[in-house]
Design an enzyme around this catalytic site. Sequence first.
Site, PDB file in Angstrom:
ATOM      1  N   ASN B  29       0.862  -1.187   0.000  1.00 27.58           N
ATOM      2  CA  ASN B  29       0.000   0.000   0.000  1.00 27.58           C
ATOM      3  C   ASN B  29       0.894   1.232   0.000  1.00 27.58           C
ATOM      4  O   ASN B  29       1.804   1.338   0.830  1.00 27.58           O
ATOM      5  CB  ASN B  29      -0.918   0.035   1.224  1.00 27.58           C
ATOM      6  CG  ASN B  29      -1.856   1.239   1.181  1.00 27.58           C
ATOM      7  OD1 ASN B  29      -1.422   2.381   1.313  1.00 27.58           O
ATOM      8  ND2 ASN B  29      -3.139   0.989   0.984  1.00 27.58           N
ATOM      9  N   THR B  52      -5.138  -0.334  -2.778  1.00 24.23           N
ATOM     10  CA  THR B  52      -5.571   1.016  -2.443  1.00 24.23           C
ATOM     11  C   THR B  52      -6.802   0.878  -1.563  1.00 24.23           C
ATOM     12  O   THR B  52      -7.702   0.076  -1.845  1.00 24.23           O
ATOM     13  CB  THR B  52      -5.775   1.894  -3.691  1.00 24.23           C
ATOM     14  OG1 THR B  52      -6.034   3.234  -3.259  1.00 24.23           O
ATOM     15  CG2 THR B  52      -6.902   1.409  -4.596  1.00 24.23           C
ATOM     16  N   GLU B  53      -6.809   1.611  -0.443  1.00 23.49           N
ATOM     17  CA  GLU B  53      -7.697   1.245   0.662  1.00 23.49           C
ATOM     18  C   GLU B  53      -9.179   1.514   0.403  1.00 23.49           C
ATOM     19  O   GLU B  53     -10.025   1.064   1.164  1.00 23.49           O
ATOM     20  CB  GLU B  53      -7.236   1.879   1.977  1.00 23.49           C
ATOM     21  CG  GLU B  53      -7.194   3.395   2.003  1.00 23.49           C
ATOM     22  CD  GLU B  53      -5.830   3.935   1.606  1.00 23.49           C
ATOM     23  OE1 GLU B  53      -5.072   3.241   0.880  1.00 23.49           O
ATOM     24  OE2 GLU B  53      -5.521   5.078   2.016  1.00 23.49           O
ATOM     25  N   ASN B  54      -9.494   2.246  -0.670  1.00 24.24           N
ATOM     26  CA  ASN B  54     -10.917   2.396  -0.979  1.00 24.24           C
ATOM     27  C   ASN B  54     -11.498   1.129  -1.606  1.00 24.24           C
ATOM     28  O   ASN B  54     -12.708   1.052  -1.789  1.00 24.24           O
ATOM     29  CB  ASN B  54     -11.160   3.613  -1.877  1.00 24.24           C
ATOM     30  CG  ASN B  54     -10.393   3.558  -3.168  1.00 24.24           C
ATOM     31  OD1 ASN B  54      -9.186   3.333  -3.167  1.00 24.24           O
ATOM     32  ND2 ASN B  54     -11.082   3.737  -4.270  1.00 24.24           N
ATOM     33  N   SER B  94     -11.329  -4.274   2.923  1.00 23.33           N
ATOM     34  CA  SER B  94     -10.100  -3.569   2.584  1.00 23.33           C
ATOM     35  C   SER B  94      -9.249  -3.321   3.833  1.00 23.33           C
ATOM     36  O   SER B  94      -8.030  -3.502   3.811  1.00 23.33           O
ATOM     37  CB  SER B  94     -10.433  -2.239   1.914  1.00 23.33           C
ATOM     38  OG  SER B  94      -9.255  -1.615   1.466  1.00 23.33           O
TER      39      SER B  94
END
Lengths: 235, 228
Positions: B29, B52-54, B94
């Site tokens: 990340n 990607t954390e979304n 996530s």
Amino acid sequence: MDKTISSLAGAVADIPDGASVMIGGFGGSGAPLELIHALIDQGARDLTVINNNAGNGHVGLAALIEQGRVRRLICSFPRSADPTVFNDFYKAGKIELEIVPQGTLAERIRAGGAGIPAFYTPTSYGTDLAEGKPVEEFEGHAYIQERWLKADYALVKAECADPHGNLTYRMAARNFNPIMAMAARRSIVQASRIVPLGGIDPEHVVTPGIFVDAVVEVTNPAQEEVLNREGAVYP
Amino acid sequence: MTDISEIKLTNAQIAWRAAQDIVDGAYVNLGIGFPEMVAQFQPEGRQAIFHTENGVLDFGPAPEPGQEDWDCINAGKKAITVRPGTAFFHHADSFAMVRGGHLDVAILGAFQVAQNGDLANWSTGRGGVPAVGGAMDLVHGAKRVAVVTDHVTRDGQPKLVEQCSFPLTGKGCVTRVYTSLAVIDVEDGHFVLREKLPRISMADLQAVTGATLHTDGGPADLIVPETL
């Protein structure tokens, strides 16, 4: 059983003043703009809104805030390309803000939908955001206790829905939508397509219909990013 | 004393150096902004999988202007693309990837890093609208939490310090710092210098560092491509 509703106005008609409302989306992706705009038209005020952000420009959540409908906002990141509306309300003391780390926000919502009143997480241990929260040690590491988050309503954006409320999503627009659908007493969905039962492969259902109460079709939904580039203002 | 502004690495060079430590097949990340540059410098023959954390794993590069699909964005809300191998998932999954120890590396920016590994990168504590996003989650769970940063602030103050004065993002979380002058590990509550630019002396490097730099044998030369 048929959860479809023919109009956006009908879908949000019963949301009262003072309700708590989870609104899906991460920035503009997955934001149910048409449902938010219908809520603006409907007139409910004094709302507590749970969203990752605080709106961008003058449409969607930013417009709901600009119309003075939001008393309290629970979010992780109120900054955006154009955060003018939220910033002005916040600095004028016209909106309350609770900042929650993004993953904690997601897990609190998931816990709310799953019937788990509290859980422990490493996130925010030792920081200002952990102040006043219970701390416990597990396997030599410190964790803080966080509580579930539930709401009266969720406004959800899906790609495809069937009359039972089974849902699929589109790309990264999934984000908070499935967990918010689980955590609200009444989940209202706008879907780009409503298909007959059997129209969604059961293997592809992301949100099973048990979490959904109402579905309204919005074909070709607007994208916040596109509206903002056009300088759109709602209403 | 060496004028560090003349010899220090560019952000691209720092990102290149950080990329050399990412092994083939690593789940990574990258924080919003400067850390995202690390993706451009993957060594030949290695393929990291970026998270990607979304809610996207293994995404493709930014599309051509005008070709954006605004349902397909990264955590910085920039348009990305789908490619063979891409996966989408919701936010709770996530962050389960993040906190659950499934990421190999998280690479983040910093206002300050303390010698015990404390990180401050979300707020300077000077008022304004608070905003944390995923910063406090990303510092927990990844097997390595690395920082890419200039060695000093714009006005020359050390960013590597004994104790953070800005509000913390996480305690004892940083394992390695790639700066514009050096590569430094955090070990047992102190900074251990691994590499430094050959053109800076130990004394000059120590002078712009806010906590003691320990060495474990002599530090290696920090060598990066001249142009990137």
